[in-house]
Design an enzyme around this catalytic site. Structure first.
Site, PDB file in Angstrom:
ATOM      1  N   LYS A  19       0.818  -1.221   0.000  1.00 38.08           N
ATOM      2  CA  LYS A  19       0.000   0.000   0.000  1.00 38.08           C
ATOM      3  C   LYS A  19       0.851   1.270   0.000  1.00 38.08           C
ATOM      4  O   LYS A  19       0.554   2.235  -0.697  1.00 38.08           O
ATOM      5  CB  LYS A  19      -0.916  -0.033   1.224  1.00 38.08           C
ATOM      6  CG  LYS A  19      -2.066   0.917   1.199  1.00 38.08           C
ATOM      7  CD  LYS A  19      -3.193   0.429   2.110  1.00 38.08           C
ATOM      8  CE  LYS A  19      -2.705   0.143   3.525  1.00 38.08           C
ATOM      9  NZ  LYS A  19      -2.777   1.315   4.400  1.00 38.08           N
ATOM     10  N   ARG A  93     -11.319   2.879   8.632  1.00 37.07           N
ATOM     11  CA  ARG A  93     -11.082   1.474   8.987  1.00 37.07           C
ATOM     12  C   ARG A  93     -12.346   0.774   9.462  1.00 37.07           C
ATOM     13  O   ARG A  93     -12.338  -0.439   9.666  1.00 37.07           O
ATOM     14  CB  ARG A  93     -10.020   1.381  10.083  1.00 37.07           C
ATOM     15  CG  ARG A  93      -8.651   1.793   9.573  1.00 37.07           C
ATOM     16  CD  ARG A  93      -7.541   1.345  10.449  1.00 37.07           C
ATOM     17  NE  ARG A  93      -6.257   1.736   9.893  1.00 37.07           N
ATOM     18  CZ  ARG A  93      -5.103   1.359  10.379  1.00 37.07           C
ATOM     19  NH1 ARG A  93      -5.056   0.583  11.434  1.00 37.07           N
ATOM     20  NH2 ARG A  93      -3.976   1.753   9.817  1.00 37.07           N
ATOM     21  N   ARG A 127      11.425 -10.574   6.402  1.00 37.90           N
ATOM     22  CA  ARG A 127      12.083  -9.271   6.631  1.00 37.90           C
ATOM     23  C   ARG A 127      12.964  -9.317   7.875  1.00 37.90           C
ATOM     24  O   ARG A 127      12.547  -9.764   8.936  1.00 37.90           O
ATOM     25  CB  ARG A 127      11.027  -8.168   6.826  1.00 37.90           C
ATOM     26  CG  ARG A 127      10.421  -7.684   5.568  1.00 37.90           C
ATOM     27  CD  ARG A 127       9.802  -6.301   5.699  1.00 37.90           C
ATOM     28  NE  ARG A 127       8.856  -6.151   6.788  1.00 37.90           N
ATOM     29  CZ  ARG A 127       7.910  -5.229   6.810  1.00 37.90           C
ATOM     30  NH1 ARG A 127       7.779  -4.397   5.799  1.00 37.90           N
ATOM     31  NH2 ARG A 127       7.090  -5.126   7.837  1.00 37.90           N
ATOM     32  N   ARG A 160      11.698  -7.894  13.613  1.00 38.33           N
ATOM     33  CA  ARG A 160      10.786  -7.143  14.474  1.00 38.33           C
ATOM     34  C   ARG A 160       9.677  -8.067  14.971  1.00 38.33           C
ATOM     35  O   ARG A 160       9.242  -8.985  14.279  1.00 38.33           O
ATOM     36  CB  ARG A 160      10.139  -5.988  13.696  1.00 38.33           C
ATOM     37  CG  ARG A 160      11.097  -4.849  13.374  1.00 38.33           C
ATOM     38  CD  ARG A 160      10.296  -3.622  12.926  1.00 38.33           C
ATOM     39  NE  ARG A 160      11.172  -2.499  12.632  1.00 38.33           N
ATOM     40  CZ  ARG A 160      11.394  -2.017  11.415  1.00 38.33           C
ATOM     41  NH1 ARG A 160      10.823  -2.561  10.372  1.00 38.33           N
ATOM     42  NH2 ARG A 160      12.196  -0.982  11.230  1.00 38.33           N
ATOM     43  N   ARG A 171      -2.347 -10.146  12.796  1.00 42.06           N
ATOM     44  CA  ARG A 171      -2.633  -8.839  12.175  1.00 42.06           C
ATOM     45  C   ARG A 171      -3.495  -9.007  10.918  1.00 42.06           C
ATOM     46  O   ARG A 171      -4.403  -8.213  10.665  1.00 42.06           O
ATOM     47  CB  ARG A 171      -1.327  -8.133  11.806  1.00 42.06           C
ATOM     48  CG  ARG A 171      -0.582  -7.547  12.998  1.00 42.06           C
ATOM     49  CD  ARG A 171       0.825  -7.124  12.606  1.00 42.06           C
ATOM     50  NE  ARG A 171       0.852  -5.943  11.771  1.00 42.06           N
ATOM     51  CZ  ARG A 171       1.873  -5.637  10.969  1.00 42.06           C
ATOM     52  NH1 ARG A 171       2.920  -6.433  10.879  1.00 42.06           N
ATOM     53  NH2 ARG A 171       1.838  -4.539  10.250  1.00 42.06           N
TER      54      ARG A 171
END
Length: 225
Positions: A19, A93, A127, A160, A171
């Protein structure tokens, strides 16, 4: 000179859907002002505005910032942009937030990036970060020269907490549960346009072609609004 028409859009997509990349390309290509709800929230907290203090209080107590507070933040930011074309990112949202936005502005298009959750999981859990510099590596397409270590300093890389497989799955589920009603709301209004794929660089040409058709020709020549 032709009549300039203001174009207002919302972009939606799960964490890791690309995004941010697509938003910046839209802003550069079509002159839309990119407004990120997260950036606005942080700026208000740092500036200690009334809304910022209210939101910080909610966050510090581990509570979600109420719909009406977020809506007030965004709508107050848009108030001085009557003649500006914009792209909202991270808002609305919830359906309540969408209704608040609709009560003041007509949204021309809602761009929904539909990337398979399996692709996002692989993307995010691959990542690794060098925290002191913020350099990000991806094991699949941008790996460090020496596995687990930063190319420049040789210091260890970390993953992370947000990018751990368990957190990513949670999530994505939260996003789907919260966002599905918003997508249905905009679909019923006839402004939802969904772009599906697994790679941002392959999705982008379709987004670009769609906006080229939607936005008046002179809009693109204006540069950044």
């Amino acid at each position: 000179m032709g009549l300039q028409t203001v174009f207002r859009a919302v972009i939606m997509g799960a964490p890791g859907s690309g995004k941010g990349t697509v938003s910046s390309r839209i802003a550069q290509s079509f002159g839309l002002k990119h407004l990120s709800s997260g950036d606005l929230l942080r700026a208000n907290i740092e500036a200690k505005t009334d809304l910022g203090l209210l939101m910080k209080s909610c966050i510090d107590q581990g509570q979600l910032v109420p719909d009406d507070v977020i809506s007030r933040l965004i709508l107050s930011s848009l108030r001085g942009m009557a003649q500006t074309s914009w792209l909202l990112d991270g808002f609305p949202r919830t359906v309540a937030q969408a209704e608040s936005l609709d009560s003041v502005y007509d949204v021309d298009s809602v761009i929904n990036l539909d990337v398979p959750f399996q692709t996002i999981r692989e993307r995010l859990t691959s990542r690794w970060v060098h925290l002191p510099s913020g350099r990000v590596y991806n094991i699949d397409f941008n790996p460090p020269k020496k596995p687990g270590f930063d190319d420049v300093t040789g210091e260890p890389l970390v993953q992370r907490d947000d990018d751990s497989p368990e957190t990513v799955s949670r999530r994505l589920k939260d996003y789907e549960r919260q966002t599905q009603p918003v997508l249905e709301y905009y679909r019923s209004k006839g402004v939802l346009e969904t772009f599906s794929g697994t790679e941002t660089n392959k999705i982008w040409p379709h987004v670009h072609a769609f906006l080229t058709r939607k936005i008046p020709g002179n809009q693109q020549a204006m540069g950044k609004a």
